[in-house]
Design a protein around this motif. Structure first.
Motif, PDB file in Angstrom:
ATOM      1  N   UNK A 407       0.832  -1.208   0.000  1.00  0.00           N
ATOM      2  CA  UNK A 407       0.000   0.000   0.000  1.00  0.00           C
ATOM      3  C   UNK A 407       0.862   1.251   0.000  1.00  0.00           C
ATOM      4  N   UNK A 408       0.543   2.189  -0.882  1.00  0.00           N
ATOM      5  CA  UNK A 408       1.231   3.469  -0.930  1.00  0.00           C
ATOM      6  C   UNK A 408       0.631   4.417   0.108  1.00  0.00           C
ATOM      7  N   UNK A 409       1.283   5.543   0.390  1.00  0.00           N
ATOM      8  CA  UNK A 409       0.688   6.509   1.316  1.00  0.00           C
ATOM      9  C   UNK A 409      -0.723   6.946   0.914  1.00  0.00           C
ATOM     10  N   UNK A 410      -0.936   7.181  -0.363  1.00  0.00           N
ATOM     11  CA  UNK A 410      -2.258   7.604  -0.813  1.00  0.00           C
ATOM     12  C   UNK A 410      -3.276   6.481  -0.609  1.00  0.00           C
ATOM     13  N   UNK A 411      -2.865   5.247  -0.843  1.00  0.00           N
ATOM     14  CA  UNK A 411      -3.777   4.120  -0.650  1.00  0.00           C
ATOM     15  C   UNK A 411      -4.090   3.900   0.826  1.00  0.00           C
ATOM     16  N   UNK A 412      -3.099   4.107   1.696  1.00  0.00           N
ATOM     17  CA  UNK A 412      -3.361   4.017   3.136  1.00  0.00           C
ATOM     18  C   UNK A 412      -4.366   5.077   3.566  1.00  0.00           C
ATOM     19  N   UNK A 413      -4.182   6.287   3.064  1.00  0.00           N
ATOM     20  CA  UNK A 413      -5.130   7.356   3.385  1.00  0.00           C
ATOM     21  C   UNK A 413      -6.531   6.999   2.895  1.00  0.00           C
ATOM     22  N   UNK A 414      -6.623   6.448   1.695  1.00  0.00           N
ATOM     23  CA  UNK A 414      -7.931   6.066   1.148  1.00  0.00           C
ATOM     24  C   UNK A 414      -8.578   4.968   1.985  1.00  0.00           C
ATOM     25  N   UNK A 415      -7.767   4.018   2.466  1.00  0.00           N
ATOM     26  CA  UNK A 415      -8.311   2.935   3.292  1.00  0.00           C
ATOM     27  C   UNK A 415      -8.899   3.484   4.581  1.00  0.00           C
ATOM     28  N   UNK A 416      -8.220   4.458   5.201  1.00  0.00           N
ATOM     29  CA  UNK A 416      -8.741   5.073   6.420  1.00  0.00           C
ATOM     30  C   UNK A 416      -9.985   5.914   6.121  1.00  0.00           C
ATOM     31  N   UNK A 417      -9.952   6.651   5.023  1.00  0.00           N
ATOM     32  CA  UNK A 417     -11.110   7.490   4.688  1.00  0.00           C
ATOM     33  C   UNK A 417     -12.371   6.654   4.505  1.00  0.00           C
ATOM     34  N   UNK A 418     -12.219   5.490   3.879  1.00  0.00           N
ATOM     35  CA  UNK A 418     -13.386   4.674   3.549  1.00  0.00           C
ATOM     36  C   UNK A 418     -14.102   4.150   4.778  1.00  0.00           C
ATOM     37  N   UNK A 419     -13.417   4.101   5.933  1.00  0.00           N
ATOM     38  CA  UNK A 419     -14.035   3.536   7.139  1.00  0.00           C
ATOM     39  C   UNK A 419     -14.238   4.563   8.244  1.00  0.00           C
ATOM     40  N   UNK A 420     -13.846   5.806   8.016  1.00  0.00           N
ATOM     41  CA  UNK A 420     -13.842   6.798   9.091  1.00  0.00           C
ATOM     42  C   UNK A 420     -15.254   7.280   9.432  1.00  0.00           C
ATOM     43  N   UNK A 421     -15.395   7.761  10.656  1.00  0.00           N
ATOM     44  CA  UNK A 421     -16.712   8.105  11.186  1.00  0.00           C
ATOM     45  C   UNK A 421     -17.373   9.275  10.479  1.00  0.00           C
ATOM     46  N   UNK A 422     -16.579  10.175   9.889  1.00  0.00           N
ATOM     47  CA  UNK A 422     -17.132  11.378   9.268  1.00  0.00           C
ATOM     48  C   UNK A 422     -17.037  11.324   7.745  1.00  0.00           C
ATOM     49  N   UNK A 423     -16.914  10.114   7.202  1.00  0.00           N
ATOM     50  CA  UNK A 423     -16.666   9.964   5.766  1.00  0.00           C
ATOM     51  C   UNK A 423     -17.810  10.478   4.901  1.00  0.00           C
ATOM     52  N   UNK A 424     -19.021  10.450   5.429  1.00  0.00           N
ATOM     53  CA  UNK A 424     -20.161  10.895   4.627  1.00  0.00           C
ATOM     54  C   UNK A 424     -20.152  12.401   4.412  1.00  0.00           C
ATOM     55  N   UNK A 425     -19.564  13.155   5.339  1.00  0.00           N
ATOM     56  CA  UNK A 425     -19.556  14.621   5.231  1.00  0.00           C
ATOM     57  C   UNK A 425     -18.287  15.178   5.872  1.00  0.00           C
ATOM     58  N   UNK A 426     -17.110  14.914   5.295  1.00  0.00           N
ATOM     59  CA  UNK A 426     -15.865  15.423   5.892  1.00  0.00           C
ATOM     60  C   UNK A 426     -15.873  16.942   5.972  1.00  0.00           C
ATOM     61  N   UNK A 427     -15.234  17.477   7.022  1.00  0.00           N
ATOM     62  CA  UNK A 427     -15.233  18.920   7.225  1.00  0.00           C
ATOM     63  C   UNK A 427     -13.884  19.353   7.777  1.00  0.00           C
ATOM     64  N   UNK A 428     -13.781  20.637   8.115  1.00  0.00           N
ATOM     65  CA  UNK A 428     -12.519  21.191   8.596  1.00  0.00           C
ATOM     66  C   UNK A 428     -12.405  21.168  10.110  1.00  0.00           C
ATOM     67  N   UNK A 429     -13.276  20.449  10.779  1.00  0.00           N
ATOM     68  CA  UNK A 429     -13.170  20.242  12.222  1.00  0.00           C
ATOM     69  C   UNK A 429     -12.589  18.860  12.505  1.00  0.00           C
ATOM     70  N   UNK A 430     -13.157  17.841  11.851  1.00  0.00           N
ATOM     71  CA  UNK A 430     -12.730  16.459  12.064  1.00  0.00           C
ATOM     72  C   UNK A 430     -12.076  15.838  10.839  1.00  0.00           C
ATOM     73  N   UNK A 431     -12.145  16.502   9.708  1.00  0.00           N
ATOM     74  CA  UNK A 431     -11.727  15.840   8.484  1.00  0.00           C
ATOM     75  C   UNK A 431     -12.652  14.674   8.209  1.00  0.00           C
ATOM     76  N   UNK A 432     -12.064  13.493   7.954  1.00  0.00           N
ATOM     77  CA  UNK A 432     -12.869  12.297   7.696  1.00  0.00           C
ATOM     78  C   UNK A 432     -13.224  11.585   9.010  1.00  0.00           C
ATOM     79  N   UNK A 433     -12.719  12.078  10.125  1.00  0.00           N
ATOM     80  CA  UNK A 433     -13.074  11.503  11.410  1.00  0.00           C
ATOM     81  C   UNK A 433     -12.130  10.392  11.842  1.00  0.00           C
ATOM     82  N   UNK A 434     -12.611   9.572  12.741  1.00  0.00           N
ATOM     83  CA  UNK A 434     -11.805   8.503  13.348  1.00  0.00           C
ATOM     84  C   UNK A 434     -11.935   7.222  12.527  1.00  0.00           C
ATOM     85  N   UNK A 435     -10.847   6.690  11.978  1.00  0.00           N
ATOM     86  CA  UNK A 435     -10.947   5.495  11.146  1.00  0.00           C
ATOM     87  C   UNK A 435     -11.217   4.243  11.960  1.00  0.00           C
TER      88      UNK A 435
END
Length: 762
Positions: A407-435
């Motif tokens: 996994x590349x850095x970008x792929x690791x980030x994508x893996x976390x984004x796909x499961x994070x708590x705020x993935x449906x509506x990322x913002x500038x407070x939490x980003x994508x949230x807690x993976x």
């Protein structure tokens, strides 16, 4: 360019002359200078700056030039193609005119905002002690494991083995028994240029390494019953980059040098709970400069990502205001981490984004409130800060990297984004949230919908395919639940099925046209982790047959009384295919078909029965796919015209009548002319007053030859009516007439004919 040479006895003047020779071709160029610098040039002081060389200008030449002017070289960065120096302001004024330089900017340092205590520097004596309670293995340190869903991996023995981790911080107590058995591949003190990263006598503080030790403990510490590091099986490169002697100042060049050093040895990821914002003499990066392209730490961190190194950094502790990030948290490829508490609430001190160029930051959040860390020999206390959320995310990434080394850095980030708590509506407070780290490790690529995607289906029995690559054997088998529905929420599916390890599904029945289709696949691993494609669609279902002859919406004309009807159909699987067709021809206005033929399998048919000329027809198909049927009607009517000379002069009833109607806003006027001669065609009111004249007029001369008028022409694309003989309810002057009954009159040789028209108005 080559290196400038120092000649014995020549002094700095020779260096200057050689430098000017090397840069003669650039004489018209001057470097960009940070706005912070000119304000300090009036003072007689020394400022730490970065000198960025132009392409083709060697770093050795830049260093020699700066040294000749009285500057002290701090470091050279091949990644940045820049040199860091301590330069007198007089030298800076000269360097600001140097054509060999591309940019000059101050060296950034981190300093605490006035009056704000750093959560990472709470004295152990005042911190809350983590007692040995709860889970016998993890003790009170189990909270981050629970919040990040790490236990399925840790309990299975996943501990970061084989992953190389670099940590940049204030120093590290490598002799603390909490780190017994941990492999340290290399260590270096970039502050005092030493190979030992524990406290240095020059630090002036007995706990200089406390912050770094605390962050490292979340990776590798082990205090039985009280703390268990997440990635104790990894190997570590420890870099002391922070100078604690002056309010935790951390110089950027130490950070850049440490990144390049770690890369030269080999690392998979780097964690730094550090930030750089304030320059010498109190200047700081402006909010507009936190765009990922200005701060050298940010640029270097992004360059590390390009080399396959995942860089995880603290978002900062300057919240709750927006745009309170430090650098390098503004990097595009850097994971900036915010802090939350054990209930998932965002910490007030956690810095917010977005970046100056509008990108969402932070990237993720993790526990950073009351986190148990090592604060001394055998001592574990609760501390606060994004400093501690950061190593938790970095260590989590190490576990995923262990299972998926490619996994590349970008792929690791994508893996976390796909499961994070705020993935449906990322913002500038939490980003994508807690993976959800376990889910990211089981489904590193998520569940990807392959086909069909949004758009028009090519088959009415489509095959749905998806993929979920990289699932480790320990998580097999995977059950996939496929749902298809007409509603966007997929709340009332017409297909709801579960497949064990299958990643393809053939729809057994033909789907009918109508509302679009949406679908999704939800995967559940044997270990309980889940992932989803999310909603896919809309998918538009094609008509089971598309009529390709005599089906123009505006009407069609043919001169054949036995026309050939043609159509096309989309693909269909067998069974329920192949298609069969029933064809019907119906006179407009007649409730019963005039002709029908069933059981057709070809997509072309010439009717054996002659149709009446000058009559309006429609045709349609009943399409069969197994036991299901679908109706495919023609989009418009068609007319069989007679090309011969009419036997009698006739005036036909206009259609539609009344009008507007039948999908038309105008009415068609037809007549047959048996003899060539003078012709008049007019619209009259009931008193006989002329309102609209068609013949003679701009489109027709007064004398017409015998023939049939008002029809469209076969193959001419004009529909069943001649647009020149269509009335839209207006008078000759364009005035719209009122609703009512009107007459239209045909005067031809030897005859005058009338028909009544009902106009409904507009």
């Amino acid at each position: 360019m080559g290196r400038s040479l120092r000649l014995a006895g020549g002094g700095g003047g020779v260096v200057v002359l050689l430098w000017l020779t090397l840069t003669a071709g650039l004489a018209a160029q001057r470097p960009a200078v940070s706005p912070a610098l000119p304000r300090a040039w009036t003072q007689d002081t020394t400022i730490s700056v970065w000198l960025f060389a132009r392409p083709g200008v060697s770093l050795a030449a830049v260093a020699d030039r700066a040294t000749a002017l009285g500057a002290r070289v701090r470091m050279r960065s091949r990644w940045l193609h820049a040199v860091s120096v301590d330069a007198p302001t007089a030298a800076l004024r000269l360097l600001a005119r140097d054509p060999g330089l591309r940019r000059i900017q101050p060296l950034g340092r981190f300093r605490l905002p006035p009056g704000r205590p750093d959560p990472a520097r709470i004295a152990p004596a005042t911190a809350v002690v983590c007692d040995a309670v709860g889970d016998p293995t993890y003790g009170p340190s189990e909270m981050p494991y629970r919040q990040l869903h790490l236990r399925p991996l840790s309990d299975a023995g996943v501990d970061g083995a084989g992953v190389r981790i670099g940590i940049l911080d204030t120093g590290f107590d490598t002799q603390n028994p909490a780190f017994t058995g941990i492999t340290v591949t290399a260590q270096y003190d970039f502050v005092f240029r030493d190979t030992v990263v524990r406290n240095d006598s020059a630090d002036g503080a007995s706990d200089a390494h406390s912050h770094g030790t605390a962050t490292w403990s979340l990776f590798a510490g082990d205090v039985p019953g009280r703390l268990r590091g997440v990635a104790r099986g990894a190997t570590y490169l420890l870099a002391k980059t922070e100078d604690v002697r002056s309010e935790m100042r951390v110089e950027e060049d130490n950070y850049v040098a440490a990144l390049e050093w770690a890369d030269s040895i080999g690392v998979d990821l780097v964690s730094s709970s550090l930030g750089y914002l304030v320059f010498d003499n109190g200047f700081s990066y402006l909010p507009s400069q936190l765009n990922g392209d200005v701060a050298v730490t940010t640029v270097a961190a992004d360059l590390a990502a390009q080399r396959g190194i995942l860089v995880v950094t603290a978002a900062g502790n300057s919240g709750p205001g927006f745009r309170t990030l430090g650098t390098p948290a503004d990097g595009d490829s850097v994971l900036a981490i915010g802090a939350e508490d054990s209930l998932g609430n965002i910490a007030a001190f956690s810095s917010r984004g977005p970046t100056a160029d509008g990108r969402l930051k932070p990237d993720f959040t993790a526990p950073g409130v009351d986190v148990c860390v090592v604060v001394g020999s055998g001592s574990v206390s609760r501390l606060n800060g994004t400093s501690f959320a950061t190593p938790l995310i970095a260590a989590s990434a190490a576990l995923v990297k262990q299972l998926h080394p490619g996994l590349t850095p970008v792929q690791l980030r994508a893996a976390f984004r796909a499961t994070a708590t705020n993935r449906a509506a990322p913002d500038s407070v939490r980003g994508w949230g807690r993976p959800d780290v376990a889910a990211s490790a089981v489904f590193p690529n998520g569940v990807v919908a392959n086909a069909p995607l949004a758009g028009l289906l090519t088959s009415i029995t489509p095959t749905f395919t998806w993929s979920a690559g990289g699932v480790p054997p320990s998580a097999m088998p995977v059950a996939y639940r496929l749902r298809l529905a007409r509603d966007t929420g997929i709340a009332t599916p017409f297909v709801d099925t579960t497949l064990a390890n299958g990643q393809t599904y053939d729809l057994p029945r033909a789907v009918k046209p109508g509302a679009p289709i949406f679908w999704r696949v939800d995967a559940t691993a044997a270990t309980g982790e889940t992932a989803s494609t999310g909603r896919i669609g809309p998918l538009d279902v094609p008509q089971w047959a598309t009529l390709t002859s005599l089906s123009d919406p505006g009407g069609s004309v043919t001169d054949s009384t036995q026309p050939t009807f043609t159509w096309t159909s989309p693909a269909i699987a067998a069974p329920p295919g192949p298609f069969s067709y029933d064809l019907f021809v119906q006179r407009v206005g007649d409730p019963f078909p005039e002709f029908g033929a069933g059981g057709l399998t070809a997509m072309s048919f010439r009717i054996p029965q002659a149709l009446e000329r000058n009559a309006e027809y429609r045709w349609f198909l009943v399409v069969h796919a197994g036991a299901d049927t679908s109706l495919a009607p023609s989009l418009g009517s068609f007319l069989v015209v007679d090309g011969g000379v009419p036997a009698a002069t006739l005036l036909y009833q206009n259609f539609p009548n009344p009008f507007p109607g039948a999908g038309r806003d105008s009415t068609c006027l037809w007549f047959d002319l048996a003899t060539t001669g003078l012709v008049e065609l007019e619209i009259l009111d009931l008193r006989g007053n002329r309102l609209r004249r068609f013949i003679p007029g701009a489109d027709f001369p007064p004398i017409l030859t015998a023939g049939r008028y008002g029809r469209g022409l076969p193959g001419g694309g004009g529909g069943t009516c001649d647009p020149r003989l269509m009335w839209d309810g207006r008078a000759d002057n364009g005035r719209l007439l009122p609703t009512g009954v009107y007459l239209y009159k045909l005067k031809a040789p030897g005859i005058v004919l009338f028909k009544r028209i009902v106009f409904r108005g507009r």
